[in-house]
Design an enzyme around this catalytic site. Structure first.
Site, mmCIF file in Angstrom:
data_model
loop_
_atom_site.group_PDB
_atom_site.id
_atom_site.type_symbol
_atom_site.label_atom_id
_atom_site.label_comp_id
_atom_site.label_asym_id
_atom_site.label_seq_id
_atom_site.Cartn_x
_atom_site.Cartn_y
_atom_site.Cartn_z
ATOM 1 N N LYS A 14 -6.610 -2.575 -42.029
ATOM 2 C CA LYS A 14 -6.693 -3.522 -43.144
ATOM 3 C C LYS A 14 -5.479 -3.441 -44.061
ATOM 4 O O LYS A 14 -4.951 -4.477 -44.484
ATOM 5 C CB LYS A 14 -7.983 -3.258 -43.935
ATOM 6 C CG LYS A 14 -8.139 -4.119 -45.176
ATOM 7 C CD LYS A 14 -8.439 -5.571 -44.849
ATOM 8 C CE LYS A 14 -9.911 -5.752 -44.577
ATOM 9 N NZ LYS A 14 -10.291 -7.171 -44.412
ATOM 10 N N GLY A 24 -16.355 15.058 -33.845
ATOM 11 C CA GLY A 24 -17.477 14.310 -33.291
ATOM 12 C C GLY A 24 -18.795 14.985 -33.613
ATOM 13 O O GLY A 24 -18.829 16.173 -33.954
ATOM 14 N N CYS A 68 -11.758 19.858 -35.486
ATOM 15 C CA CYS A 68 -13.196 20.129 -35.611
ATOM 16 C C CYS A 68 -13.846 20.257 -34.231
ATOM 17 O O CYS A 68 -13.637 21.246 -33.543
ATOM 18 C CB CYS A 68 -13.869 19.052 -36.462
ATOM 19 S SG CYS A 68 -15.533 19.487 -37.005
ATOM 20 N N TYR A 69 -14.602 19.261 -33.785
ATOM 21 C CA TYR A 69 -15.174 19.325 -32.431
ATOM 22 C C TYR A 69 -14.057 19.493 -31.406
ATOM 23 O O TYR A 69 -14.233 20.162 -30.381
ATOM 24 C CB TYR A 69 -15.990 18.066 -32.139
ATOM 25 C CG TYR A 69 -16.533 18.010 -30.727
ATOM 26 C CD1 TYR A 69 -17.674 18.731 -30.382
ATOM 27 C CD2 TYR A 69 -15.898 17.261 -29.739
ATOM 28 C CE1 TYR A 69 -18.173 18.690 -29.079
ATOM 29 C CE2 TYR A 69 -16.385 17.223 -28.446
ATOM 30 C CZ TYR A 69 -17.519 17.936 -28.110
ATOM 31 O OH TYR A 69 -18.017 17.907 -26.830
ATOM 32 N N ASP A 112 -8.462 -11.243 -43.441
ATOM 33 C CA ASP A 112 -8.152 -11.165 -42.006
ATOM 34 C C ASP A 112 -7.929 -12.539 -41.382
ATOM 35 O O ASP A 112 -6.927 -12.771 -40.705
ATOM 36 C CB ASP A 112 -9.265 -10.421 -41.264
ATOM 37 C CG ASP A 112 -9.497 -9.027 -41.823
ATOM 38 O OD1 ASP A 112 -8.564 -8.463 -42.411
ATOM 39 O OD2 ASP A 112 -10.615 -8.513 -41.682
ATOM 40 N N HIS A 140 -10.795 19.095 -41.224
ATOM 41 C CA HIS A 140 -10.309 17.733 -40.982
ATOM 42 C C HIS A 140 -9.069 17.455 -41.834
ATOM 43 O O HIS A 140 -9.183 17.137 -43.019
ATOM 44 C CB HIS A 140 -11.398 16.712 -41.326
ATOM 45 C CG HIS A 140 -12.542 16.683 -40.371
ATOM 46 N ND1 HIS A 140 -12.581 15.838 -39.286
ATOM 47 C CD2 HIS A 140 -13.686 17.407 -40.343
ATOM 48 C CE1 HIS A 140 -13.718 16.041 -38.628
ATOM 49 N NE2 HIS A 140 -14.395 16.985 -39.251
ATOM 50 N N GLU A 177 -7.198 14.877 -41.689
ATOM 51 C CA GLU A 177 -7.054 13.438 -41.924
ATOM 52 C C GLU A 177 -7.784 12.952 -43.162
ATOM 53 O O GLU A 177 -7.514 11.849 -43.674
ATOM 54 C CB GLU A 177 -7.540 12.658 -40.690
ATOM 55 C CG GLU A 177 -9.050 12.627 -40.470
ATOM 56 C CD GLU A 177 -9.606 13.826 -39.711
ATOM 57 O OE1 GLU A 177 -10.704 13.708 -39.165
ATOM 58 O OE2 GLU A 177 -8.932 14.880 -39.689
#
Length: 524
Positions: free
Chosen positions: A380, A67, A94-95, A238, A180, A182
């Site tokens: 998505k 964050g 991280c944060y 979508d 990170h 991810e």
């Protein structure tokens, strides 16, 4: 006013999923996607979610996202210390690492130098979280504050040249990294997340799209009964997948309204009516509202204002048509999970506006309909996979993203009918050649932008003074970062020549070689 009613399981996939607490990270969706790619359900909730709400979901593990905040800030995003006492493994990123250190009695200080971008992570000791990770590897950093003293009971298992980069308290099941995992730039990030999910949390695979269709159909039928449903069909991925799923569940109880804004791709209206109307026998009302949209946009150049006008006009046209269907009880939307997440900040309010979403909020107050959103827990890539399972042609389902406001934001400056027609022709040539040269599926998003800039040219020994078009093509894994596509020079030459020769109104073509960041993929 439309009301929201969930049709998905409310029991967190019968327990056992991974819960992500959102502290405002731009990467929180990536965390959830990485977990789902492992076959485990994940869900993102605000950082201050009540502990009882967390326990009710019976997660196998909890991930604290990064964050932009600092633990020293007066309005810092803080969570309850109870999170660490639930007997559920916790992984701070991280944060999330700084927060864990701060709350549990360690020390966080402002770093002497920030770390942004790629860095080299060095293992200090073997650890379960680092299973199959080499001694040195590339990681992605984005921080200034850093951990300077560990909380009691924690050990350091890795570092970079600038900071402590990995800590753990195995007894309490608490783990954290300053980098990170991810993000695709972290070399072994997926392995680290996999280690946490399976080796530490002992999570079981509980997320498979193969049973999602049957479950959703059953839920839609139970929710709708014999009532009617209205859906705004745009032709995009979508809304198309939502329409197919709902149509499979309730057939002619679904009425689709296709609003042709006049700002769509070349021949888009015809394609939608043939594919979904004629072929799949859907009940579709085709409304040509192009004159109304172009009239409303006259004299407007500011991008966000154009977006709001297009959104407002769409609601007006859609509302007018929907009111003609007197026995409808539900409004269906192609809302997907990122739409829901991006429309709220970590503090629960609206996020800083980068680009407006059209299918989250903005519904007319007088529509007394319940919301039906069968895709609202899918990303998505999951929506595309679902569309292929439903039988939608690959060429339709794998199309590049197209913005809700359409060509209205790919025509820089004021929009009019002539510019729309010019851009439609130029864009169609570019896309046609991408398919012809087997390049379309090798780039992530490609389109043409029309600039409000004219330049002098020579065609047939005569002077011209026409518009400039820009070809834009980008490659990305997650649309959060992107690089410009290295398309072959001969291909670019062909596209430029065709556009200039075949599209009256364009005499100059440029190629956008900007990456994201600092640029965005779309120009407006």
């Amino acid at each position: 006013m439309a009301t929201n009613k969930q049709i998905t399981k409310s029991d967190f996939r019968n327990g056992g999923g991974i819960l992500i607490l959102d502290f405002g990270s731009q990467y929180n969706q990536l965390i959830a996607r990485r977990v789902r790619e492992l076959g485990v359900y994940s869900e993102i909730l605000p950082f201050d979610t009540d502990v009882q709400n967390i326990l009710a979901r019976r997660p196998s593990g909890i991930i604290l996202s990064g964050g932009p905040s600092s633990v020293f800030a007066a309005d810092a995003n803080l969570t309850s210390k109870e999170i660490y006492e639930l007997g559920i493994p916790v992984f701070g990123i991280c944060y999330g690492m700084q927060l864990t250190t701060h709350l549990l009695g360690g020390e966080v200080t402002q770093g002497k130098i920030g770390e942004y971008g790629k860095s080299i992570f060095i293992k200090d000791s073997e650890h379960t979280l680092l299973h199959n990770i080499p001694e040195k590897s590339t990681v992605w950093m984005s921080h200034f504050d850093e951990v300077s003293r560990l909380p009691e009971g924690f050990v350091q298992f890795g570092h970079t040249s600038a900071c402590i980069a990995g800590i753990a308290n195995d007894e309490k099941g608490i783990y954290a990294t300053q980098f990170h995992p991810e993000v695709a730039h972290t070399e072994y990030g997926k392995q680290i997340i996999e280690n946490f999910v399976f080796k530490i949390c002992k999570a079981k695979k509980n997320w498979d799209l193969s049973d999602y269709i049957d479950t959703s159909i059953e839920n839609i039928r139970n929710m709708v009964g014999n009532q009617r449903v209205i859906l705004g069909l745009s032709g995009g991925v979508d809304s198309s997948v939502a329409a197919m799923l709902i149509h499979k569940a309730i057939g002619d109880q679904l009425t689709c309204i296709f609003v042709d804004t006049g700002l769509l791709r070349k021949d888009e209206g015809k394609s939608v009516m043939v594919t979904y109307g004629a072929h799949y026998k859907m009940n579709i009302k085709h409304i040509d509202a192009s004159k109304a949209f172009l009239s409303a946009l006259k004299g407007v150049s500011e991008p966000e204002q154009k977006r709001k006008i297009i959104g407002r006009e769409f609601v007006k046209v859609f509302d007018n048509e929907a009111n003609k269907i007197k026995d409808a009880s539900f409004l269906a939307q192609g809302t997907i999970y990122p739409d829901v997440i991006e429309s709220k900040s970590a503090k629960g309010g609206p996020s800083a506006t980068i680009k407006s979403h059209h299918n989250v909020g903005g519904l007319p107050e007088k529509m007394h309909l319940e919301l039906l959103e069968p895709l609202k827990e899918l990303f998505k890539d999951e929506v595309r996979a679902l569309g292929l399972q439903l039988g939608i042609p690959e060429k339709m389902i794998m199309r590049h993203p197209f913005p809700g406001p359409g060509l209205g934001i790919r025509i820089l400056g004021e929009v009019d009918k002539e510019k729309v027609q010019i851009l439609q022709k130029a864009d169609a040539i570019f896309i046609e050649e991408l398919y012809r040269h087997d390049l379309y599926n090798k780039v992530s998003q490609a389109f043409v932008v029309l600039l409000p800039v004219k330049s002098v040219g020579v065609m047939g020994d005569e002077r011209t003074y026409e518009y400039t078009a820009v070809i834009r093509s980008a490659n990305t894994m997650d649309f959060m970062t992107a690089v410009w596509s290295r398309l072959p020079y001969d291909f670019l030459d062909l596209v430029s020549t065709r556009i200039i020769n075949e599209v009256k109104g364009i005499n100059r073509v440029a190629y956008d070689i900007s990456s994201k960041p600092p640029a965005t993929i779309e120009w407006e």
